[in-house]
Design a protein around this motif. Structure first.
Motif, mmCIF file in Angstrom:
data_model
loop_
_atom_site.group_PDB
_atom_site.id
_atom_site.type_symbol
_atom_site.label_atom_id
_atom_site.label_comp_id
_atom_site.label_asym_id
_atom_site.label_seq_id
_atom_site.Cartn_x
_atom_site.Cartn_y
_atom_site.Cartn_z
ATOM 1 N N LEU A 166 0.829 -1.215 0.000
ATOM 2 C CA LEU A 166 0.000 0.000 0.000
ATOM 3 C C LEU A 166 0.858 1.257 0.000
ATOM 4 N N ALA A 167 1.961 1.239 0.745
ATOM 5 C CA ALA A 167 2.845 2.410 0.796
ATOM 6 C C ALA A 167 3.408 2.718 -0.588
ATOM 7 N N ASN A 168 3.865 1.707 -1.303
ATOM 8 C CA ASN A 168 4.423 1.933 -2.639
ATOM 9 C C ASN A 168 3.345 2.365 -3.627
ATOM 10 N N MET A 169 2.162 1.794 -3.523
ATOM 11 C CA MET A 169 1.079 2.183 -4.421
ATOM 12 C C MET A 169 0.672 3.633 -4.191
ATOM 13 N N GLN A 170 0.751 4.088 -2.955
ATOM 14 C CA GLN A 170 0.428 5.485 -2.652
ATOM 15 C C GLN A 170 1.436 6.416 -3.327
ATOM 16 N N PRO A 204 13.441 -5.636 -2.718
ATOM 17 C CA PRO A 204 12.793 -4.396 -3.157
ATOM 18 C C PRO A 204 12.265 -3.587 -1.975
ATOM 19 N N ALA A 205 12.186 -2.285 -2.194
ATOM 20 C CA ALA A 205 11.633 -1.401 -1.170
ATOM 21 C C ALA A 205 10.161 -1.717 -0.982
ATOM 22 N N THR A 206 9.735 -1.797 0.264
ATOM 23 C CA THR A 206 8.328 -2.082 0.546
ATOM 24 C C THR A 206 7.608 -0.876 1.123
ATOM 25 N N ALA A 207 8.353 0.159 1.456
ATOM 26 C CA ALA A 207 7.754 1.379 2.003
ATOM 27 C C ALA A 207 8.483 2.591 1.446
ATOM 28 N N SER A 208 8.354 2.798 0.135
ATOM 29 C CA SER A 208 9.028 3.924 -0.517
ATOM 30 C C SER A 208 8.519 5.251 0.021
ATOM 31 N N ARG A 209 9.403 6.242 -0.016
ATOM 32 C CA ARG A 209 9.031 7.596 0.393
ATOM 33 C C ARG A 209 9.128 8.489 -0.832
ATOM 34 N N LEU A 210 8.099 9.299 -1.049
ATOM 35 C CA LEU A 210 8.011 10.140 -2.230
ATOM 36 C C LEU A 210 9.243 11.021 -2.400
ATOM 37 N N GLU A 211 9.729 11.631 -1.343
ATOM 38 C CA GLU A 211 10.870 12.536 -1.467
ATOM 39 C C GLU A 211 12.137 11.793 -1.919
ATOM 40 N N VAL A 212 12.298 10.547 -1.516
ATOM 41 C CA VAL A 212 13.451 9.754 -1.947
ATOM 42 C C VAL A 212 13.316 9.408 -3.431
ATOM 43 N N ILE A 213 12.127 9.010 -3.840
ATOM 44 C CA ILE A 213 11.880 8.678 -5.243
ATOM 45 C C ILE A 213 12.121 9.907 -6.121
ATOM 46 N N GLU A 214 11.585 11.052 -5.718
ATOM 47 C CA GLU A 214 11.766 12.278 -6.497
ATOM 48 C C GLU A 214 13.241 12.650 -6.598
ATOM 49 N N HIS A 215 13.996 12.468 -5.511
ATOM 50 C CA HIS A 215 15.426 12.753 -5.533
ATOM 51 C C HIS A 215 16.136 11.853 -6.544
ATOM 52 N N GLU A 216 15.843 10.565 -6.513
ATOM 53 C CA GLU A 216 16.483 9.610 -7.431
ATOM 54 C C GLU A 216 16.084 9.894 -8.877
ATOM 55 N N GLU A 217 14.821 10.243 -9.100
ATOM 56 C CA GLU A 217 14.382 10.581 -10.456
ATOM 57 C C GLU A 217 15.096 11.815 -10.985
ATOM 58 N N GLY A 218 15.460 12.725 -10.099
ATOM 59 C CA GLY A 218 16.171 13.932 -10.498
ATOM 60 C C GLY A 218 17.559 13.656 -11.052
ATOM 61 N N ARG A 219 18.044 12.451 -10.823
ATOM 62 C CA ARG A 219 19.383 12.076 -11.284
ATOM 63 C C ARG A 219 19.382 11.537 -12.715
ATOM 64 N N ILE A 220 18.188 11.340 -13.302
ATOM 65 C CA ILE A 220 18.108 10.820 -14.666
ATOM 66 C C ILE A 220 17.245 11.735 -15.527
ATOM 67 N N ASP A 221 17.380 11.595 -16.811
ATOM 68 C CA ASP A 221 16.600 12.396 -17.758
ATOM 69 C C ASP A 221 15.251 11.709 -17.974
ATOM 70 N N MET A 222 14.300 11.980 -17.098
ATOM 71 C CA MET A 222 12.990 11.326 -17.141
ATOM 72 C C MET A 222 12.255 11.605 -18.439
ATOM 73 N N GLN A 223 12.345 12.823 -18.951
ATOM 74 C CA GLN A 223 11.595 13.165 -20.160
ATOM 75 C C GLN A 223 12.080 12.353 -21.355
ATOM 76 N N SER A 224 13.392 12.217 -21.510
ATOM 77 C CA SER A 224 13.929 11.414 -22.613
ATOM 78 C C SER A 224 13.527 9.949 -22.466
ATOM 79 N N LEU A 225 13.577 9.456 -21.247
ATOM 80 C CA LEU A 225 13.178 8.075 -20.980
ATOM 81 C C LEU A 225 11.707 7.858 -21.329
ATOM 82 N N MET A 226 10.864 8.795 -20.922
ATOM 83 C CA MET A 226 9.435 8.693 -21.226
ATOM 84 C C MET A 226 9.179 8.804 -22.721
#
Length: 116
Positions: A29-33, A82-104
């Motif tokens: 549930l935490a990851n789905m949120q 795998p992470a079972t209780a991801s935190r949004l701020e950690v995910i956003e930080h990690e995403e900031g390290r890659i070119d999300m738009q090009s990947l998408m």
């Protein structure tokens, strides 16, 4: 995010996923949120509480079973624990390290729409 863009391109109002609570270690549930907060569309999870046999029966009914019986991609490509209780701020930080738009953009160009 890719599913959301495809849904918008196809004039859909919702995203439907095959999330199944606890089927794999990361489907909590935490990851789905956290996933839900990444998009502006509502995410429907119609098989969220199915047991494995119910999900298999549906896959056979819809003709998607053969696509789903390969190795679990989360197990093949993902981390051993795998992470079972991801935190949004950690995910956003990690995403900031890659070119999300090009990947998408790359994935959207490769997407194939299949009508069931």
């Amino acid at each position: 995010r890719i599913a959301e863009q495809i849904a918008k391109n196809e004039s859909c109002n919702f995203i439907a996923t095959g999330d199944n609570l606890g089927q794999v270690g990361s489907q909590t549930l935490a990851n789905m949120q956290v996933i839900s907060r990444a998009v502006s569309m509502e995410i429907l999870r119609p098989i969220l509480t199915n047991d494995k046999l119910e999900t298999i029966a549906l896959a056979k009914q819809y003709g998607t079973y053969e696509l789903s019986i390969g190795p679990e991609m989360c197990s093949v490509l993902g981390p051993k624990h795998p992470a079972t209780a991801s935190r949004l701020e950690v995910i956003e930080h990690e995403e900031g390290r890659i070119d999300m738009q090009s990947l998408m953009d790359e994935q959207l160009a490769a997407a194939e729409i299949i009508s069931l």
